[in-house]
Design a protein around this motif. Sequence first.
Motif, PDB file in Angstrom:
ATOM      1  N   UNK A   1      -4.738  38.470  26.872  1.00  0.00           N
ATOM      2  CA  UNK A   1      -4.242  39.851  26.937  1.00  0.00           C
ATOM      3  C   UNK A   1      -3.298  40.184  25.782  1.00  0.00           C
ATOM      4  N   UNK A   2      -2.662  39.168  25.192  1.00  0.00           N
ATOM      5  CA  UNK A   2      -1.799  39.420  24.028  1.00  0.00           C
ATOM      6  C   UNK A   2      -2.636  39.922  22.852  1.00  0.00           C
ATOM      7  N   UNK A   3      -3.908  39.504  22.820  1.00  0.00           N
ATOM      8  CA  UNK A   3      -4.790  39.927  21.720  1.00  0.00           C
ATOM      9  C   UNK A   3      -5.392  41.310  21.996  1.00  0.00           C
ATOM     10  N   UNK A   4      -5.964  41.465  23.201  1.00  0.00           N
ATOM     11  CA  UNK A   4      -6.696  42.694  23.555  1.00  0.00           C
ATOM     12  C   UNK A   4      -6.628  42.952  25.045  1.00  0.00           C
ATOM     13  N   UNK A   5      -6.694  44.214  25.450  1.00  0.00           N
ATOM     14  CA  UNK A   5      -6.830  44.502  26.886  1.00  0.00           C
ATOM     15  C   UNK A   5      -8.208  44.031  27.371  1.00  0.00           C
TER      16      UNK A   5
ATOM     17  N   UNK B   1     -14.143  40.822  33.242  1.00  0.00           N
ATOM     18  CA  UNK B   1     -14.438  40.099  31.992  1.00  0.00           C
ATOM     19  C   UNK B   1     -13.531  38.875  31.822  1.00  0.00           C
ATOM     20  N   UNK B   2     -12.272  39.047  32.232  1.00  0.00           N
ATOM     21  CA  UNK B   2     -11.345  37.908  32.155  1.00  0.00           C
ATOM     22  C   UNK B   2     -11.863  36.756  33.017  1.00  0.00           C
ATOM     23  N   UNK B   3     -12.284  37.112  34.221  1.00  0.00           N
ATOM     24  CA  UNK B   3     -12.774  36.098  35.165  1.00  0.00           C
ATOM     25  C   UNK B   3     -13.975  35.360  34.561  1.00  0.00           C
TER      26      UNK B   3
ATOM     27  N   UNK C   1      -5.297  49.835  33.408  1.00  0.00           N
ATOM     28  CA  UNK C   1      -5.777  51.179  33.088  1.00  0.00           C
ATOM     29  C   UNK C   1      -7.266  51.147  32.752  1.00  0.00           C
ATOM     30  N   UNK C   2      -7.761  52.229  32.155  1.00  0.00           N
ATOM     31  CA  UNK C   2      -9.203  52.333  31.913  1.00  0.00           C
ATOM     32  C   UNK C   2      -9.736  51.182  31.048  1.00  0.00           C
ATOM     33  N   UNK C   3      -8.885  50.637  30.124  1.00  0.00           N
ATOM     34  CA  UNK C   3      -9.374  49.531  29.282  1.00  0.00           C
ATOM     35  C   UNK C   3      -9.252  48.182  29.993  1.00  0.00           C
ATOM     36  N   UNK C   4      -8.719  48.187  31.193  1.00  0.00           N
ATOM     37  CA  UNK C   4      -8.550  46.921  31.926  1.00  0.00           C
ATOM     38  C   UNK C   4      -7.083  46.572  31.998  1.00  0.00           C
ATOM     39  N   UNK C   5      -6.793  45.285  32.082  1.00  0.00           N
ATOM     40  CA  UNK C   5      -5.396  44.846  32.065  1.00  0.00           C
ATOM     41  C   UNK C   5      -4.861  44.922  30.629  1.00  0.00           C
ATOM     42  N   UNK C   6      -3.656  45.505  30.492  1.00  0.00           N
ATOM     43  CA  UNK C   6      -3.066  45.683  29.159  1.00  0.00           C
ATOM     44  C   UNK C   6      -1.611  45.225  29.198  1.00  0.00           C
ATOM     45  N   UNK C   7      -1.178  44.480  28.189  1.00  0.00           N
ATOM     46  CA  UNK C   7       0.259  44.150  28.114  1.00  0.00           C
ATOM     47  C   UNK C   7       0.958  45.337  27.453  1.00  0.00           C
ATOM     48  N   UNK C   8       1.796  46.018  28.242  1.00  0.00           N
ATOM     49  CA  UNK C   8       2.447  47.236  27.736  1.00  0.00           C
ATOM     50  C   UNK C   8       3.813  46.917  27.133  1.00  0.00           C
TER      51      UNK C   8
END
Length: 299
Positions: free
Chosen positions: A16-20, A25-27, A54-61
């Motif tokens: 997640x640090x790279x991309x949401x 998909x993570x699983x 959000x819509x892109x999936x999990x995101x590190x905000x």
Amino acid sequence: MRISRESTDYRVYRILSENPLSGEKLAKKLGISRTAVWKAVQKLKECGVYVESNASGYTIAGEEELNPYEVARLAFESGFKEVHFYDVTDSTNSRAKEYGKPDALFFANRQTAGRGRHGRKWLSEEGGLYFSVTLSPPLDYSELPKLTLIAGLSVAEAIPQSEIKWPNDVLIKGRKVCGILSELHGEVERPLVIVGVGINVKNPDPENGISLSELYDVSRREVFEQVIRNFSKNYRMLLDGRWCELRRRIERRCSSVGKAVRVTTPSGVAEGIAEAISEDGSLVVSGKKIYAGDCIHLR
Ligand code: BTN
């Protein structure tokens, strides 16, 4: 909490640090269930990593600057195999000793019983850096004091205008900004060496010392990153037989050299001019080699 490179929560953090990415998909990417992903995300959130869905999936905000996973990332990049992170513990050196194996890093935001040399206390309020590394270097017993010296060098080279006070303090303007406590455990043939580092970064009131924040606008993250990188490079140089170079750099940074000093050693007090750091890491005081002791600069 313990973090290894292979742990699910750490792997989720890195991805997640790279991309949401979506939970699904993570699983798939990690070969785990969506529930396991969800649990890992909850763990990240509890540890100061702000994960949004959000819509892109999990995101590190956003994230707290030295959260456990960021500490782990920096430690793994420097070659450590696992990280033990504490918000509060008594002493990271004690935790490291209890663990008893090499290549781990112990990190605390605060210590309730931080230890210094000669049974002294090390005040460890929030705002400072407190960490210990465990090492099992293939070195002769007589070479182990060099580890303390390279730890001091690694800190001094990370902090502008700082100087090494032999053997294990780092000072700025004559005031202590860092102390190092090295301890040996286990067998004499291949002991476990614990190198504990305490750095006053933003401590409110460091006892008899100085905090970096009094002089610079620095973050704990920047300082930790630089010190741990320097240490890993310098440690590898030592193991590669490049002590001569390291010794020269230590000597250049060591303000004890050239000063009148009083060193209290286990076998008495030595007073005189500190002339050099010798080939074996000892301090040469008026022609005599001193291997360990408490050094005071007289003028
Ligand atoms: C000294 O100056 O006497 C040495 C101080 C060492 C303090 C560090 S903080 C991290 C590690 N854990 C401890 O209890 N002590 C060392």
